[in-house]
Design an enzyme around this catalytic site. Structure first.
Site: not given
Length: 373
Positions: A35, A253
């Site tokens: 899946k 950041y």
């Protein structure tokens, strides 16, 4: 020239992992669960290595059709069943086995007029409380399905919630056996964790997922040490820049990492737009591990869209162009996931389409040779 980042899918590892599962559950047949496009590995890429399974389990009708187009003639199981009445015609056309987990699906099946009998797996809710008939309702659901002319074989199916944890599976196995007592038909209970650690639940069919791809059901690589499982996906890149920092300099950041001493850092061509987790820690006590030139080091600073930074202190000879392993052989994906507050399943499935992916194929000598996917 393209960015140096690249994922590799290792077919020999997939074949090895299927062999491990066979040895763990020698008397059971194996549904290879593919899946989510084979947990991000790609159905096309894994098919050749997993075609030794007895069947494939997945969710999407389009993926089932793809398996038929690839030449698979064996069983294919739709783990969530179907969603619309018109799906039943495709189930018949492509000879699929379908889960049945609710009254709505039974009603659609009752109204269907297929030309031949359909194989179904009737799902019993033994405590997971996602899909399946309650134990008190299960026998009536089975009798209803058995009475339908369009239904052929019926396999009894459930799913474990705690096969990888201390609560275990005993309560669910007890509920399963009580609800299915004296009903004919095979049984399918075991997920990856039950394949590894609960042989009493193997029954006729097992449904391994994450262990096919070489990662741990618990999210802890130590728990599968010694099993022989091998990572089927690796993610590689290179250093594209090197920076020299002085004490007090910050990285990335938010300036979350501050250098406490003179140090070199490397900038890697990989970021969250490639599927690497933005929340991987590059500061504090538990920083995400990385391999540079085969040497283990750690992230520094916050992961950005296209880049991340690593501490080069353990690898002083590293330079622009040095190879980097983000996960794979020598660096289990579960370790990266743990340092990112997630699980290996998510990292596999999140690999971005923009990352070039190659396949290390199975050859006649069982060696790996790279081929473009």
């Amino acid at each position: 020239m393209p960015r140096p980042i690249q994922a590799v899918i290792h077919q020999p590892a997939l074949a090895n992992n299927l062999d491990v599962i066979r040895r763990k559950a020698p008397d059971a047949r194996v549904w290879a669960v593919v899946k989510a496009n084979a947990y991000g590995h790609g159905i096309r890429r894994v098919f050749a290595a997993l075609r030794g399974a007895d069947g494939f389990g997945l969710l999407d009708l389009n993926e089932a059709v793809l398996l038929r187009d690839l030449g698979w003639q064996g069983p294919i199981l739709l783990l969530e069943g179907f969603f619309q009445p018109q799906d039943i015609a495709l189930i018949e056309q492509y000879r699929l086995t379908t889960a049945i987990h609710c009254d709505e699906q039974l009603r659609m099946l009752e109204s269907a007029r297929p030309k031949g009998p359909l194989a179904i797996q009737l799902k019993l809710n033994t405590g997971m409380n996602r899909l399946g008939f309650h134990p008190a309702e299960y026998r009536a659901a089975w009798e209803r399905a058995r009475a339908m002319p369009c239904v052929g074989s019926i396999v009894h199916m459930t799913h474990f919630s705690d096969a990888d944890g201390p609560r275990g599976i005993a309560h669910q196995v007890e509920a399963f056996d009580a609800a299915t007592a004296n009903l004919p038909g095979e049984a399918s209970l075991s997920n990856s964790a039950a394949v590894l650690w609960h042989p009493q639940a193997h029954r006729a069919w097992v449904r391994p997922g994450i262990i096919l791809y070489g990662a741990s059901p618990t999210g802890r690589d130590a728990d599968i040490a010694g099993t022989g499982l091998q990572p089927a996906m690796s993610l590689h890149s290179e250093l594209i820049a090197v920076q020299d920092l002085q004490p007090g300099d910050t990285v990335g950041y938010g300036s979350l990492f501050t250098a406490e001493r003179p140090m070199r850092i490397g900038v890697v061509a990989c970021g969250y737009a490639d599927g690497y987790p933005r929340h991987a820690s590059g500061w504090g006590e538990q920083r995400a591990p990385v391999l540079v030139d085969g040497v283990r080091t750690e992230l520094v600073g916050r992961v950005s869209m296209d880049m991340l930074c690593v501490d080069l202190t353990p690898c002083p000879k590293a330079r622009v162009g040095s190879p980097v392993t983000l996960w794979g052989q020598g660096l289990p994906i579960d370790e990266v996931a743990q340092a990112s507050g997630t699980v290996g399943y998510e990292l596999m499935c999140a690999l971005a389409p923009r990352v070039p992916t190659t396949v290390a194929t199975i050859t006649a000598s069982d060696s790996a040779a790279p081929a473009v996917a």
